[in-house]
Structures are given as C-alpha cells and as structure tokens.
Design an enzyme around this catalytic site. Sequence first.
Site, mmCIF file in Angstrom:
data_model
loop_
_atom_site.group_PDB
_atom_site.id
_atom_site.type_symbol
_atom_site.label_atom_id
_atom_site.label_comp_id
_atom_site.label_asym_id
_atom_site.label_seq_id
_atom_site.Cartn_x
_atom_site.Cartn_y
_atom_site.Cartn_z
ATOM 1 N N GLU A 382 -13.391 -0.396 3.433
ATOM 2 C CA GLU A 382 -12.466 0.645 2.979
ATOM 3 C C GLU A 382 -12.902 1.982 3.567
ATOM 4 O OE1 GLU A 382 -9.825 3.064 1.571
ATOM 5 O OE2 GLU A 382 -9.608 0.923 1.120
ATOM 6 N N CYS A 454 2.603 -3.537 0.794
ATOM 7 C CA CYS A 454 3.431 -2.683 -0.071
ATOM 8 C C CYS A 454 4.603 -2.079 0.708
ATOM 9 C CB CYS A 454 2.581 -1.578 -0.705
ATOM 10 S SG CYS A 454 1.686 -0.554 0.472
#
Length: 590
Positions: A382, A454
């Site tokens: 990340e 998403c």
Amino acid sequence: MKKGQVYEGIVERVDFPNKGVVRVEEETCIVKNSLPGQKVKLFVNKVRKGKAEARLVEVVERSPLETGHPCSHFGVCGGCTYLSLPYEEQLAIKEGQVRKLLEGCLSRQSEPWSWEGIKGSPKEYEYRNKMEFTFGDEVKDGPLTLGLHKRGGFYDVVTVTGCEIVDEDYRRILETTQKFFAGEGVRFYHRLRHEGYLRHLLVRKASQTGEILAALVTTSQNPRGGDGDNAQKREEDLRQRESGQELAQDGTLYPAEEERRLLDGFLVSLLTLEKEGKLDGKFAGILHIVNDSLADVVKSDRTDILYGKDFFDEELLGLRFRISVFSFFQTNSYGAEVLYRTAREFVGDLGGPDKVVFDLYSGTGTIAQLMAPVAGKVIGVEIVKEAVEAARKNAERNGLSNCRFIAGDVLKVLEEIEERPDLIILDPPRDGIHPKALPKIIAYGVERIVYISCKPTSLVRDLEVLLENGYRVERAVAVDQFPWTANVETVVQLSKGEIQSKKIRVDFSLEDMDMSGFQKGATYGEIKAYVKEHTGLTVSTLYIAQVKQKCGIIERENYNKPKSENAKQPQCPPEKEAAIREALEYFKMI
C-alpha cells in the site's frame, strides 16, 4: 443534434457512471443525472465525432419507475442518484451496467464464465459510517450552511439535516454544529478568495460499537474576519499560540482566547446531545483540526483533541480495527462484510497452509488479515504510509503474526519482494492498476487472481490486458456498497489459461483514466484541472514548469526559457505556486 440547441427526449437507459442515454428522434445523447423512463429537456453542450453530450435542463415527465423519495434534499444535493427508485430497480440498473461492460470485454473469451448477479447492501438506508460535511452557503452571501455540495455545483452547499444515508446521530450533530456557528456569526472558508475560518465537519461512527468521532476542520484565520488574514501573520499567530503568548486585539490577528471560547462552546453543544440522551451512540472523541491548505480536501496541519481520544475500534467479520479520523475504511461496514465474504469465497481453497498471498493495494489490511488464518504468509502493499502503519497495528491486535505490510508503490515494490505468490488479490483505487504494474503482476504466473474493483470501467480495461496474456474470467458478481449512489463494486475470479505469446502486451486507453489514482506523475492538463477544481485558480503551463523546476523535477532543456535574452518572463505568483505545489503533492510528484 446541434450544439447550443434544446431538445426533449426519453431516457432509454443509464450507463455507468450516471450516463443517461436519451433518445431524440433517431439520435441519442448522454445526459447525466437522469433516470430510465424519464422525459427530459436537455441542452446540448458538446458534439464530437457524432456523439453528443448535454446538460439536464428539466425533467418534463417522471419515470414510471419513480415511486417518490424519502429525502427532501434529493435532486438538489449531489449525494444520491437513484433515491427516487425502489431499491430493487436501483440494483437492476447497477447489475445491468456492470454486466454490459463485462460482456463487451469478455466477448473475446472462448471459455464460458459465470455471472452471479448483484448482492445488495444489508442496510439500504443509514448505512454510512463516515461523512465529510462542508461549511458554506446555498446562495451567494446567504446564511451559513453545513452539508453537501449542490448537484453540479462547486461552491453552493446544502444543509442536509434530512439525509437518509446516515443515521439520526449524524443529523443531530450536523444540525447542532450548524446552529451553533451560525448563531456565533463565524464565517466559512471561501474557496476562491481563500479567506475564512470554518471548513469541514468530519463525523465517523462505529457500526458495531456506536462510538463516534467528530472533527471540526478550520483554518488558522480570524473566525470573525479582518484585514490580517495572510500566510505570514497566520504563521506568527500559530507560533504565539504554541508559546502561550497573548495576541494583540487590534483587528490584525484574532485573540487566542476568542477561538478557545468558540471551541469550548462547540464542544459543550455536542456533549450536551449525549448528556440529554439525544444520541444513540456516544462520543469516543471530539477533535479540532487546523488545515490551511488551498486545496478543498480534509487534511491536518495540526490536530488537537478537545475531548476523549482520536480513534475508536470497529469490528468486521470477527476482527477488530482501530479507526482514526483519516483511516481508510469501507464507508459501509454492513456492505463491507458482504464484499469481503464474497472475496474470500472467490479465493477458495489455497491448496495448503504454506501458501503465499499477495494483497496489492491493501489499504489498512482488511483482506490480508481475513486471509491470514488459511495462508502461510500474506504480504500487503500500500502506498499510503499511514494506512500501512494502521494495518501493522491492527494485525498485531488481532494476533496475526504471518502478515507483512510494505509501504510503497506497487510498481516499485514488486521489483524488491523476494517471495513469489501463489495467489494475488487486487483491490486498486478507482482508476485501476497502473499500466506498467500489470506486466509485473502477470509475470508471476499465479494460477488464480481475485480482482475487487470499485469502478467497472477501469476493471474492464485491466481485464482486457489480463485476457490477452493468458488469463480467463471464471466468475463475477457485483456488490452494492453504496445504495442510492452511482457507485458499485465488482468481484472477479480469474484463472490461468494458455499463454499465446512469451511477450506481454499492454494496450490501454486514456479515455476513462484519471492519473490522480496512479502513483507517479501527471500531465500539465491534469495539474491545471486539479488546481482549478480545488482552488478556483487558473495556472499556465509556464507557471507549472517554473514550480516543477523549483521542486527539482527536470524539464526539457529550454522548455520554459524566453526566446530572447532580454525578454522578461512572468514569474509564478506565490498563491499560484502554493496551489501548484498542492497538485504536485497530490499526484505524488514531490
């Protein structure tokens, strides 16, 4: 169709994201914020290569699908898109949008694949666990408002005390805060003039425990206004406050005790709600965040705890996660459980307890920690350092010792990791996987990949590359994480097929790509657009080049030098330089 003309037509369907396809005689036009079956009046503002785009002027006739809406702000507030439809109709629209995109992409796949429809949210209303409300006014120079931006507007703000996607605690906190500061006559931060005090109210609530975090976001300027609101004086003011010195009360700088009085009043007004039993939850903490950034985003130059603590704990699928004001966490905890159960099901049997799982774009490590009990090792990558720190602490609290979280760009980190994965889980930001990172992911040659998306338009772009390089889609399902909005999640299971070529080919289109979601660089146009959207300033290519050089970003030789040695070259003003630097930071260029 002709640009500048007004037409009437029927909305045939709505494509992702929120693109109504309107039939006008033998032609079609794209109109946002429209619903299937509506008769609309539209103004054509763009015609290019036979494709027309228009602005919605008026809904002439409601759609037969519309059954009324429970929120008085619908149509004015920019938050919800499908609130006037039954939930089943909204699910049908989102399912159709995702399936259409996938079928277009997978038409080249010879093997059959399974479409598993759409999974709805366990809660259709009052599901959000986080809201960022903005201070402003609904009309120019009107009374103070606190809520969400008007549909199609950047400056106008609607007070949304009847919002249905948050529970009553949010609405009471919103109303109480707005009334308190309106009664005190405190001014909001004007995004064009960069003057004012009140910026945002951020509220988070743990869905399982009911704990609440509320954060008031302000500038360090004078709450009452005055002639002394400039950066130099604000810095001096900050130094004086930190050293405990009293400030002059001559109008050039606001007195520290006045701000303390306002913050104390704000604190008391919120705690009174809890004391009088008007809240279902209870405050874990109430914070004051100072943000002098030109960009219209919530960030902290300084955070003070007015009450309690700056975090709470949330529970998800048997795991506990510590949530702070800026922690990334799914905004629908109930829907997140559906999403992550689905992802875990798509992963299936790893084939042994010693397998290595890569969780790329891992956020605060939710998926990685769900995989940890059945894997030998889970490695999460990340780019947001704060999220990585939170992931490490959450894994420790949950007693998971086989999770490793790495802070960095997926594109670069994959070159440094020595382990080779047996399974890869992808959960990238809205704009998908960086085109240069995809070949590195493909090169691992894992038998299975689970992709959580998403934004389905980004998903199909990435799937096309994966298909061309030997992968095939086995199954896919949509998950409604955000009822009444235009957004939808998709989970896809891919397996390894035969590779047609030893070379990895990457074709992609920039049409639907927003490079702000990637980790490296941005075009001049994107920087200009960011500055305009977030500060209202217009900056030139020359100014951007000058600031980039100051920041050590090398430009082409003589790119921003005058043609004549005696020619005077305009220099970037300080205000615009600050805005450009904000953009460069946002795009991870500095």
